[in-house]
Each structure stands twice: as C-alpha cells, then as structure tokens.
Scaffold this motif. Structure first.
Motif, PDB file in Angstrom:
ATOM      1  N   PHE A  66     -13.402  -5.201  -3.826  1.00  0.00           N
ATOM      2  CA  PHE A  66     -13.076  -5.396  -5.241  1.00  0.00           C
ATOM      3  C   PHE A  66     -14.118  -6.192  -6.016  1.00  0.00           C
ATOM      4  N   ASP A  67     -14.854  -7.018  -5.334  1.00  0.00           N
ATOM      5  CA  ASP A  67     -15.859  -7.824  -6.044  1.00  0.00           C
ATOM      6  C   ASP A  67     -17.266  -7.324  -5.754  1.00  0.00           C
ATOM      7  N   MET A  89     -11.182 -14.733  -2.956  1.00  0.00           N
ATOM      8  CA  MET A  89     -12.516 -14.847  -3.525  1.00  0.00           C
ATOM      9  C   MET A  89     -13.607 -14.087  -2.783  1.00  0.00           C
ATOM     10  N   PRO A  90     -13.441 -13.876  -1.473  1.00  0.00           N
ATOM     11  CA  PRO A  90     -14.487 -13.084  -0.809  1.00  0.00           C
ATOM     12  C   PRO A  90     -14.324 -11.582  -1.040  1.00  0.00           C
ATOM     13  N   GLY A  91     -13.519 -11.207  -2.003  1.00  0.00           N
ATOM     14  CA  GLY A  91     -13.614  -9.852  -2.511  1.00  0.00           C
ATOM     15  C   GLY A  91     -12.611  -8.829  -2.036  1.00  0.00           C
ATOM     16  N   ASN A  92     -11.668  -9.205  -1.186  1.00  0.00           N
ATOM     17  CA  ASN A  92     -10.708  -8.213  -0.725  1.00  0.00           C
ATOM     18  C   ASN A  92      -9.364  -8.314  -1.429  1.00  0.00           C
ATOM     19  N   SER A  93      -9.334  -9.059  -2.527  1.00  0.00           N
ATOM     20  CA  SER A  93      -8.127  -9.151  -3.336  1.00  0.00           C
ATOM     21  C   SER A  93      -8.457  -8.759  -4.763  1.00  0.00           C
ATOM     22  N   PHE A  94      -7.459  -8.246  -5.472  1.00  0.00           N
ATOM     23  CA  PHE A  94      -7.644  -7.900  -6.881  1.00  0.00           C
ATOM     24  C   PHE A  94      -6.338  -8.100  -7.634  1.00  0.00           C
ATOM     25  N   ARG A 117      -1.045  -8.862  -7.460  1.00  0.00           N
ATOM     26  CA  ARG A 117      -2.315  -9.035  -6.737  1.00  0.00           C
ATOM     27  C   ARG A 117      -2.290  -8.310  -5.392  1.00  0.00           C
ATOM     28  N   ILE A 118      -3.265  -7.441  -5.190  1.00  0.00           N
ATOM     29  CA  ILE A 118      -3.347  -6.756  -3.898  1.00  0.00           C
ATOM     30  C   ILE A 118      -4.465  -7.358  -3.041  1.00  0.00           C
ATOM     31  N   THR A 119      -4.224  -7.376  -1.735  1.00  0.00           N
ATOM     32  CA  THR A 119      -5.233  -7.797  -0.758  1.00  0.00           C
ATOM     33  C   THR A 119      -5.278  -6.689   0.287  1.00  0.00           C
ATOM     34  N   THR A 120      -6.465  -6.117   0.508  1.00  0.00           N
ATOM     35  CA  THR A 120      -6.530  -5.011   1.470  1.00  0.00           C
ATOM     36  C   THR A 120      -7.313  -5.398   2.709  1.00  0.00           C
ATOM     37  N   PHE A 121      -7.083  -4.651   3.780  1.00  0.00           N
ATOM     38  CA  PHE A 121      -7.792  -4.899   5.038  1.00  0.00           C
ATOM     39  C   PHE A 121      -7.898  -3.586   5.803  1.00  0.00           C
ATOM     40  N   GLY A 122      -8.720  -3.568   6.822  1.00  0.00           N
ATOM     41  CA  GLY A 122      -8.800  -2.408   7.704  1.00  0.00           C
ATOM     42  C   GLY A 122     -10.069  -1.610   7.538  1.00  0.00           C
ATOM     43  N   VAL A 158      -1.527  -5.895   1.206  1.00  0.00           N
ATOM     44  CA  VAL A 158      -0.448  -6.827   0.921  1.00  0.00           C
ATOM     45  C   VAL A 158      -0.381  -6.964  -0.598  1.00  0.00           C
ATOM     46  N   ARG A 214     -15.654  -0.928   6.869  1.00  0.00           N
ATOM     47  CA  ARG A 214     -14.976  -1.372   5.639  1.00  0.00           C
ATOM     48  C   ARG A 214     -15.542  -0.671   4.404  1.00  0.00           C
ATOM     49  N   GLU A 256     -11.094   3.123   2.766  1.00  0.00           N
ATOM     50  CA  GLU A 256     -10.566   1.870   2.212  1.00  0.00           C
ATOM     51  C   GLU A 256      -9.710   2.134   0.975  1.00  0.00           C
ATOM     52  N   ARG A 275      -9.841 -20.819  -0.895  1.00  0.00           N
ATOM     53  CA  ARG A 275     -10.712 -20.280  -1.923  1.00  0.00           C
ATOM     54  C   ARG A 275     -11.739 -19.348  -1.303  1.00  0.00           C
ATOM     55  N   ASP A 329      -9.326 -13.669   4.619  1.00  0.00           N
ATOM     56  CA  ASP A 329     -10.530 -13.193   3.943  1.00  0.00           C
ATOM     57  C   ASP A 329     -11.548 -14.333   3.935  1.00  0.00           C
ATOM     58  N   SER A 369      -7.740  -5.808  12.219  1.00  0.00           N
ATOM     59  CA  SER A 369      -8.998  -5.482  11.523  1.00  0.00           C
ATOM     60  C   SER A 369     -10.013  -6.608  11.609  1.00  0.00           C
TER      61      SER A 369
END
Lengths: 364, 364, 364, 364
Positions: A222-223, B1-6, B11-16, B26, B125, B130, C8, C28, C69
């Motif tokens: 996303f980022d 913040m490391p980019g896997n959430s939006f 708010r979504i957080t993805t993985f895999g 999630v 990833r 994804e 964070r 993350d 993952s």
C-alpha cells in the motif's frame, strides 16, 4: 488524521487561512545537526510567491518566512521545526460580495456541506495560499535530500497544449513559465496572455525528475513509492491526474515495449530504458524517478457563470479580483515540495532497517 | 507504517505470498451488527480469480475465502474481521529457473536491493496474487457502502487502444473483458489474443464510477478524497497513472470550459457538468465520482529479453509459465475494492463529526 | 486506528476471539534476513498457555502456532509475518447460561454499550485469550532484541501481598509462580490456593527489567519511552497501574534523593542509582529499564454476585467454569511481550536517524 | 510519528523550546461551529503559568495565547486551530554555566545521546515549559467536552506524604496547592516551604475525576481507554506512575472485593462500587473515570550533586535559577489537559460508528 498532516517519519502539519493572520507548518522528524536557515526556505518560497512576473497574479505577497523553533546555532536539533509566514496584502473586501455564493470550481459548496460553516475570506483553508506551507516544508526536505545527493527538478511540460520538446534543466528558472525548452517560452506566454485577455484561465502539465535516488525506497503493497507520490501530488488542489514513467501511454503498449531490460552500465545494474519511471513493484530502481501532474485551469475567471447561493437560489456570478490565469509555473515548486517530502520520508524509513539489510545487499 | 496496511478508521492489513500457504487480510474498524457471510466476499473474489475465461491465465485457483474472526450469528461484532484464502494450484518449479535472474518489469531486483533477500517463488509478496486480499477487504467495504446507498462500478474503458464508446453498466459482467460497450467486446478480445499469440502482453484503462456519495466526504489539504483515491489506486502494482474527472484532458481546457456551474436540479444543488469528477477542493460534491487508472502491460512475456542475474552477470531471459496477456479485466474488481475502502473510510470519518455538523448544514 | 494494532515501525495487528476458530497476529515491519522458526514463538506461548500447573486454570490449550507468511528458507523476508493459533478445548456451553447476564468485572456490559452486539462465547475479543497473539508477536520482537544484545526479563514481584525480596533471574522459570525469590514461592502458592478454595481470586504485581538498551531510545514529548511502555502495558486487560523506576514512591521523595547522579563507570557514563528506571526525559539512559504493572484479581469467581441482565433486570450470578484464581504468573510473558514490542519499535525508529546522528554522538 | 503529535481524530502537534521564540500547538480535528475565544484558552494557561503564588517558581511568564488559525466570527471552522505563546522573561544566562554539564535528573544527557546536539537553553524542548502547549490544546478539548456534558476535574491528592482526606471540588482552586481538602492546605504548603528552604524539591500525586462520560468510549485491545490515558499522562515529563481506579491497591485485593457489581440506579445500569475507575475491558462504563499520576520531585535543586560533562569528565554541579520546589499544583491543569484530549478523541471516534450502533444499543 483529519488531513492536515502528511508523511510518516518526516511529517508536516500545516495550518492557516488565506486571509487569516498567516500560514504555517510544523515539520516533525527533521534529523538533527543539519544546517538550516530562513534563507534556505525563503529561496523556495520566492519561486512560489505571487507577483513574480506579468503572467501571474498581481497580488504582491512577500511571503517572508520566520523560523519559530527547532534550531540552535544554525542547526536543527531533532525538535520540530515550525515555520510561519504572515499574511500581507490581503483584500478581504474582494470576497464580501461572494460571501453567500458558491463559486463554480471552488470548494465553497463542498466546505459548506462538510462543515456547515465556511471561511469565505479568499477561500480560507481551501485557498491555493495553503501551498506556501507545503513549499516551506518541502524546502527543508530538499535540503536534507541534497545532503544525500538527491535532486528534485520540476518544470512546465505543457501549457494549454503547448508542449516543451527539449528538456534543458538550466533553462527552467530563466523564464517566467518555467519551461525547460527555451524555444517554447514565447508560445506558452502568448497562450496565457490570450486567455487572460478573455477573462479566462488555462491548465497545463508539470513534470518532475528526481535524480540520485538509491534503489530500495518505498514500501511494498500500500505504501509503494508511486502510491505515496500520487497521494502527495493529487493532494495539491489544482491537480487532476498523476502518472509515473510512461503513465497513460502504457495502456497502449506491449510488454515487450514497456519492460525496461536490465544491463550492467557504469559498473552497476541499470535499465536500458526507463518506461517505469524509476519504480518497480513500488520500490525505486536507482534510475531517475519521472512523473507528471495534470493541472486544471484556475477556477477564478471573470466570465459570467451560473451558480447557486447559500439559500439555494440560482444566481449569476463574476469572480473579479487578482487571480492567476495559469497556475502551472507557480505549481512547479509546490509539486517539487511534495515529491521531496515523500522521498526524504522513504529514505528515513528505509534507514530504519539498514542495519539488518546492509550486509546482505547488492550483487556489485 | 511498513506498508501492509491501508485506511484510517476502516483499515485493512494484508499478508501472504504468491507461493506460501495463503493470502489474508485483517479488516479493522468494521461497524457492528452488519450481516456478513463468506458468500458476500466470495462473489467478489470470483470476479478477480484466474482461470475465468480463455483470455486470462490458465492457472485455476478457486480462491475459497474463510472467515477467521469478527462474526457471531452471521453479523459483525465490531471486532476485526480476518479473512484467509489458502493457496492452491501452485507450480513453484516454474520459478526455480528464474531464481537467480532479475525479470524485467518485475520487482525482483528492487526487492533484492531493499531487503537483501527475496521470496523468488512466483514473486512472493510482489505477486499480483496479493490483490486477492484487497478484493476480500473491498468486498466488506462494498457491503457497508451498499447499506448506505453507495455503488462502486468499474469497467474496462480501453484495451490496447480499443476504447469503449458507450457505457452500459448492465453489460459489464456479461463479457469476458468487462467492457461496458457490447460493440467493442470482440475487438478487445481479438487484441488480447493477438498479443498472446506473439508471447507478448498489452495494457489498458479501467474506469470507475461511484454513485450515491453524499457531499462532504474527504478531508481538506493532504487527505483530499482524490488524494486518497490516487494513493489507493496507484498502490495496485500494474497501475501507472490515475486521473479524476477530466484528468489529463483538463491540462488543455479553459476555466470557462472546465468549471462545473451550479444549478438546482431534482430539488437539490447539482452541477450542470461533472468535469471535476465529483470532487471539489478534495471533498465530494454529491455528483458521481469518476476516475480512471492506466494499467501497464503485464511484465511476464515469453519473448526473449536482456537482463542481469544476482551475481551481476548479463543474461538472457524468457519467462514461461501461466500468465495473463492482459490484466485489465481482472484489475476491475481490484480497483473497485480500493475505491470502496477509501469511500467507506471517509464516510466513517465524516460521521465522527456529524453531531457537530448536522444542524448547521445544507441550504435545501 | 480502531485499536487492534500497536506499534509504529514494528507493528502488530491482532484478531480472533476466545471461542472462534482461532487467534492471530500480523507483524509488519519485521527486518529481513532474520532466522525465525515456529519454535522461537512456541517457546513463549508455552510460558503463557493455560494448564501449565496446578495453580492455573485447568483448561488445557496447546496453543500451537503456525507461521502463515513472511518466511523463506527459515528467514524473514521483510514481508509481514502472520501467525495463527487454532482454538482447541473450548467449552462454549459454559457460557450459554451467562449469555444474557453482565458478568461483574468483565467487559460484557461495556461491549454491549459500545457495539450493541456482543460475542458472548467466553468473552469473545475481550477474553484474556487475546493475549496469546501479543505473546506470539512479542516473541518475534524478543528474537530481534536478542540479536541486538537486549534482554527483557519479567517476574512476579508480588501476589496478594506476598512480595519477593531477592531478585534471582535464574529462579524465575523454575517455579510455578515465576517468583525470582525462591524463598517466597511456597507462600505465594499457598496464597493462591487459599483464594481458589474460597471460589475467589487474587491480584499481584509483575516487574520487568530490560538490560542492554542503548541510550537514545524513545521520542521526546508524547512518545516518550515510558509513555509508550505505559500504553503497551495498560492495554493488557488485567493491568490497573504502571510505574517506572521508583514510580509512586517518588511522590514522597526529595529531589536530592531521587536524582540519579552521573559518574564514569566501566569506561562510560553511568548513573550511581537508577531511581528513574533507565529513562530520563522519555529517552533511555543506557541503565536497565525497570517497571512494574499492578494486576487486578481475575473477574471470574464462583462466589454469588449481584448483576443486571441485558433486559435491565437485576439478577444474581455465579460464574463457574475453568478460571485462573491468579493471573499474575501467566501475565509475566504477556507484559514482557508488550515491553519487547515497544523497545524494538523504538530501536528501529532511532535507527532511521542514525546516519545523521552517529558522527556527532557521545563523549566517550 | 517522531513524537510531537498526540491523538487520532482530535490530534495535537506541539512545537517550541523553553528559551526560543515561543511555544505552540496545532490542533487538528476540532469540530466545526464551536464558539472558541482566546479567553477560553487563557483561563487554563493561567492555571499552569509560573509565578502564581509564593510556592511556585518566581519566573513571571504571562503566557498570553494568540489564536493563529481555524476561527471565523468567533467559531471554529473545522480547519486546524493553531495557538501560539511567545516566550518572555527568559534568563538564558542562567544556563550558560551548565552548557557543558549533564544535570542529574534532567534530559541533558539522553538528548545528547539521542541527537548528538542539544538545545541547552533551559532544557529546550525537554523543559516543562513544553506543557503550556498541552494545556492550550487541552483547553479546546475541555470546551468540546463541556458541550457534551463531560467535566474533567483534577487536584492535588498528595504532596510529600501529606494526603487529602476529603474531596471537595469547590475548594481546589481556592488554595495555592490545589488541595481538595481545605484541612490539608497548610500542611502541604509547609512541606513545600521546608524543602525549598533546604534547596531541595518534593513530589506528590495528582488525582483526576471525569464525570459525565457515556458508556462505550475506548477501543478494545491496544487502544483501551485506560491505555490511552496512561500514554497521555505518562508522557508528561514529571510523571513516574499512572493508576486507574484502585490501581496498585488492586494487587492485594480479592476478586470478590474488587469486582464492581451491577444494579439499577437512577433508572439506568450502574455499578455499586467503582474500583475499576469507570473502565471495564478498556471501555467506559458510564461511572466516573478516576485516575492518579505519581509526580516525581523536580530535578533542579541547588544542592551540590555529582555529574559528568560533555567531555566525559566527572564534575560537581549546583543548579541555581528560578525553579519550582514542587510541581504538583501546576501539574494539575497539565494532567487534566491530557485526559481531556483522550476523552474527546475517543468520543469523536465512537461517533464515527454511531449510525451503525445506535439502534441496537442499551437495554434501558
């Protein structure tokens, strides 16, 4: 979260209205020990300020920046750097007549719908004046980038259909339209004067090139670096489109044309072309980052338009005042500022992991 | 913040990874008491999954979603909704040969530069896989929007230069290219088959229209509705450009052409045209939101290309395997998902202030 | 933002309910290239799991963790690490009878007020079972800290008024109450058995010491290291108080007693005492970080209590089932996990600036 | 993220140093249409300012607040409210002698370790003066809370072992120590004068009660209401401990004593006792929120202490200047401010979901 901050590690928060006491920005996350003076910031503000030339608005704001915090003995301390620009040369009376009208193309109506109250003096927070705070924040970002060997170069690619064909960085600041192609300056100026004479306005395209960016910036998913850049640039009021590398052209390209093949050049891994604009999978490749922003024509025109007032009555409107017929040349430093903020933010974030990465990285 | 959430409130957080055990998301901030079943999500995933037709990849993944949390008696509880999709039908062997090579147009090189280590199995990833997690998250957003009278409709505007001329929403899901213009389906399919036959790939343009959005969504300055949309959409791997309303066209328009004049219509304030694409000053006007995304041609082509390996040696590469010659039709539900997430997030955030706003709002 | 994420740069997002399919965490910001196995995580989960000894609940959950993952060839890739623990040994029937009652001391009433709907099966998301995901996430943080020479050591300082007087780290894991003072084990166990026999429960105090923390962690003003630690620890359900260094004792100390004077020791700057608990102005001093958490008695007791049901009728309630009479020993790994997450997050954030800081730092 | 902002929807960002040009705060997320004047803010600042009485520092700062943005016609517009307080009555010379010394109990050493550079003038950003910006931001929060029927009441519970026994809200502002117990005022004052006479300082405890909080505020898991409060309060420099309800006392309580049983009272669901301090499972119950903060003795004492200088040499130090012997009475409005910010932030966030919640909620 309510929208007046941008960035993660290097983070700006802006405040102030067009016709209030002034405009400001608080920059959090400025690394310590960096030489920083008001002159560093003023230089960028002067590129954005109104009244620079005959083709911009006649409003003559000096936009003198004052550093309120974060510096000792000419150096940053790690504390937030707050910058403030007092408003001057306001003519609030120009807006009295428009107080109850929703100006077409402006945010008057949407702010009223959102908040039920509106600062009608020159557009308040929705005014283009808000971008002065971005440029001030961006100047600090630029200073940090320069210490890291990164340059952010913006210019007017196109005004009202007149497009630069040659890109000569040295020419940009030598002409009032910020054209990188000296052969197109007169034509661009002429186009602006034409629409101005008719009480109208015109749009254009800003292009930005970032040189010296190391590979590895941007976060996946996303980022992505391009996603952050798109966010940053589209948040500038006049922008209606953003593209990276070949952008919309890529929609009609084949993979065999678009893919940038790898080679060894200058002793390191390079791509033969740069259709991707310096970003693959959302992460910088080490090639120049190249992007463009579509700038719409300014909304304030003195041609009569149809509108509605706050009571819901249909009305006619003519917006007089001191407005830019074309905002593109003044948008150049604003877009540069937003790009600079994104790049330094990504650079700092990537540094956070470098202890873990550095021993494993790079084939060459 | 490391980019896997939006997202902020929603708010979504993805993985895999592409060839790991599975892909998940999630979703935090789902309002309570909303009926939600696996079928609601599956329906959107089926629109994205590979193997839908002869013009997509032959990989046949069923992409069955499992709800891991957040539901009791068929309703959301306010707790995070976690969704999981097991990976199936993987052919990791296809990638063994490419393990040491940087595929042009892919993120292999940039991930290696960023992390010093790389999941080479199908791109890990960085794989388009994804986006299944985005679609799953977006399905929940869509369900909430529908409860609020908002629809998000995406379609293929253009493939390799072939452009839809008529927009008929009913036609979109009736043809394999998701063209809203039934008269262009054959031409689009033909264009895809041509490039596929040559081992090549092709790009296109996705357009999205959002209907029923109330005025007032989006935050001024940095989190303008269009800025959030640009971020969301540009974060999809294949996207190289985003535009709102008239977008890049506005660069060559006059203010008198571009400004959407206001009038009273249907008993409320409307604009006569919608060049702004439903957004003024970063805030929704109540008109349809209209945007476009430029989709580049897929990077995986079976034509021989030049590249470099992890040791820094120049090499030739041919990428065989089961790849999409054109990702545009499958990108439609992905872009819709990202748009849906932005809109519900803005809607929830605006609701936070409604007690303070509602009594002051709206002239009609 | 809706509360199921913490951190964070190193950021965990948890999901799952007590009696749903399972409990999970997405981490993350895990740095790349770090060896990580399920065993690393299992080891910490085993310290938290129920059924460890006669003084904890008889529920026997194995809490087997599965890595979904973020790993290739036994190493982290920089992608999110998702961990999942299936629920087993649930007795949902135990809760049927309580479905309509608000258990005193539990979150039944407040969840109903907040959401208008509630997962009544074992407390759902409000169950202590949620902390398993924290411990799993914390295990990854601990692994990273260990690579950086930092240890997080927790123990039971006090149970029901019985207080450890000697702190011997080696003894902690050798007794069922995690007392660092072997001379107090029997007395603590006896105290727990007494209250258990009466169908009652008892509280206590957990103390945590962090060794090897470099000076400089924590951000001034709002994200002081102690503020982040207080947030992290107070977010554990059973915690009612947090103190750093001398904590509440300092309220009755003079400055001349409390101030930690500086000296040179072991070739570096040290403080003679450590009343501040290793933190000055919100930033680590390099001394051990020392903190304590007050743990309230578990809410589930089998003594009859007054309550109200969902219809607003007054009722009597007796909460049978398999509950811990004292949660303190099992809370130790949970508090350690939260502390570990804060420290690694601060360490990564501080690393972001190290290029700018390192040449200017430290007199010795 | 670098620590100078706090809050999510209602979010403050502060800047400025003790001996720089001034101190400021930008408040984002202020709801629109709320009457707000400088007097509203000044009133709270006057409660915090130095020189209030003989028992505080003799520094006489007027701390006049200026509103820089966010207001039109006396009402908030939804734009950020920026507040600025110019520094006056500075004596930078007092600090020249200490420039190279690390004052015990101060952040001099840790800032130097963190940043490699330090604003030595009065502690710079680490000065207690920073809290003026918190109080200014908190004053806006308080105004909003009052519109919602919520009051935040703080007082001195204890100074140097002298503890208030009766809590009479009306008495708090009538005495210089902010004691709610008029019978303890003289003793508290005496205790402060004693330590001051010896060149020493003393700590104490602040208690805060929040009345009128509706049930449902706070987010489960990591952003529990008590966790946010602990974060907010522990971020105040002088605080070394935070407890909610019975706090550390609960460590030696039985479940049967601690659990607050439910009953119907005043026509709604209430608890008979309030040992939990108004929060269950991290969510407000509707009872008063009750919390305490342990305040350490001020670090600046004029007694000779051992320390080290920036070159790493051991030295003696005596800190003269105009310092508070006890900060507790002036800390009261600071703690109130932080509590107010947390509560309004939670209230706004909960409002975001209210459309989805309201029809399902509440038995009565």
């Amino acid at each position: 979260m309510p929208g007046n901050s941008f960035g993660r590690i290097f983070r700006i928060t802006t405040f102030g209205e067009s016709h209030g006491t002034g405009i400001g920005v608080v920059i959090d996350g400025v690394p310590p020990g960096v030489a920083l003076s008001a002159a560093d910031i003023q230089q960028e503000l002067d590129r954005r300020r109104p009244g620079q030339s005959t083709i911009t608005t006649e409003r003559n704001e000096r936009d003198r920046v004052e550093i309120l915090s974060g510096i000792i003995d000419g150096k940053t301390t790690g504390a937030p750097v707050a910058l403030y620009i007092k408003n001057e040369n306001m003519r609030t009376d120009d807006y009295e007549a428009l107080k109850e009208l929703y100006r077409p193309g402006h945010a008057d109506y949407t702010y009223d719908m959102k908040y039920g109250i509106r600062d009608w003096r020159g557009g308040g927070r929705a005014s283009g004046r808000e971008t002065a705070a971005r440029v001030a924040g961006g100047a600090v970002a630029k200073k940090l980038l320069r210490e890291s060997g990164i340059e952010v170069i913006g210019y007017t690619l196109e005004i009202g259909g007149v497009r630069a064909e040659r890109i000569k960085y040295d020419e940009i600041e030598r002409n009032p339209v910020r054209s990188p192609d000296p052969g197109k300056v007169n034509e661009m100026v002429k186009r602006i004067k034409e629409v101005k004479a008719g009480g109208d306005s015109i749009g254009g395209i800003v292009e930005v090139v970032v040189t010296g960016v190391p590979p590895g910036l941007g976060e996946p998913v996303f980022d992505k670096l391009d996603a952050l850049l798109a966010h940053a640039i589209m948040s500038v009021g006049a922008v209606k489109g953003v593209e990276i590398g070949r952008g919309f052209q890529s929609a009609n390209m084949k993979g065999s044309e678009f893919n940038d093949q790898f080679e060894i050049r200058d002793g390191r891994i390079r791509t033969r072309t740069n259709n991707a604009g310096g970003i693959l999978g959302g992460i910088s490749t080490g090639e120049d980052i190249v992007l463009r922003a579509a700038i719409r024509p300014p909304a304030s025109i003195s041609i009569r338009q149809k509108t509605v007032d706050r009571k819901g009555e249909e009305r006619d409107i003519e917006v007089y005042g001191r407005h830019d017929p074309c905002i593109v040349p003044r948008a150049v430093p604003v877009i540069e500022a937003m790009v600079s903020i994104v790049i330094i933010d990504c650079l700092l974030l990537q540094s956070a992991y470098q202890n873990w990465v550095k021993n494993r990285r790079s084939p060459l």
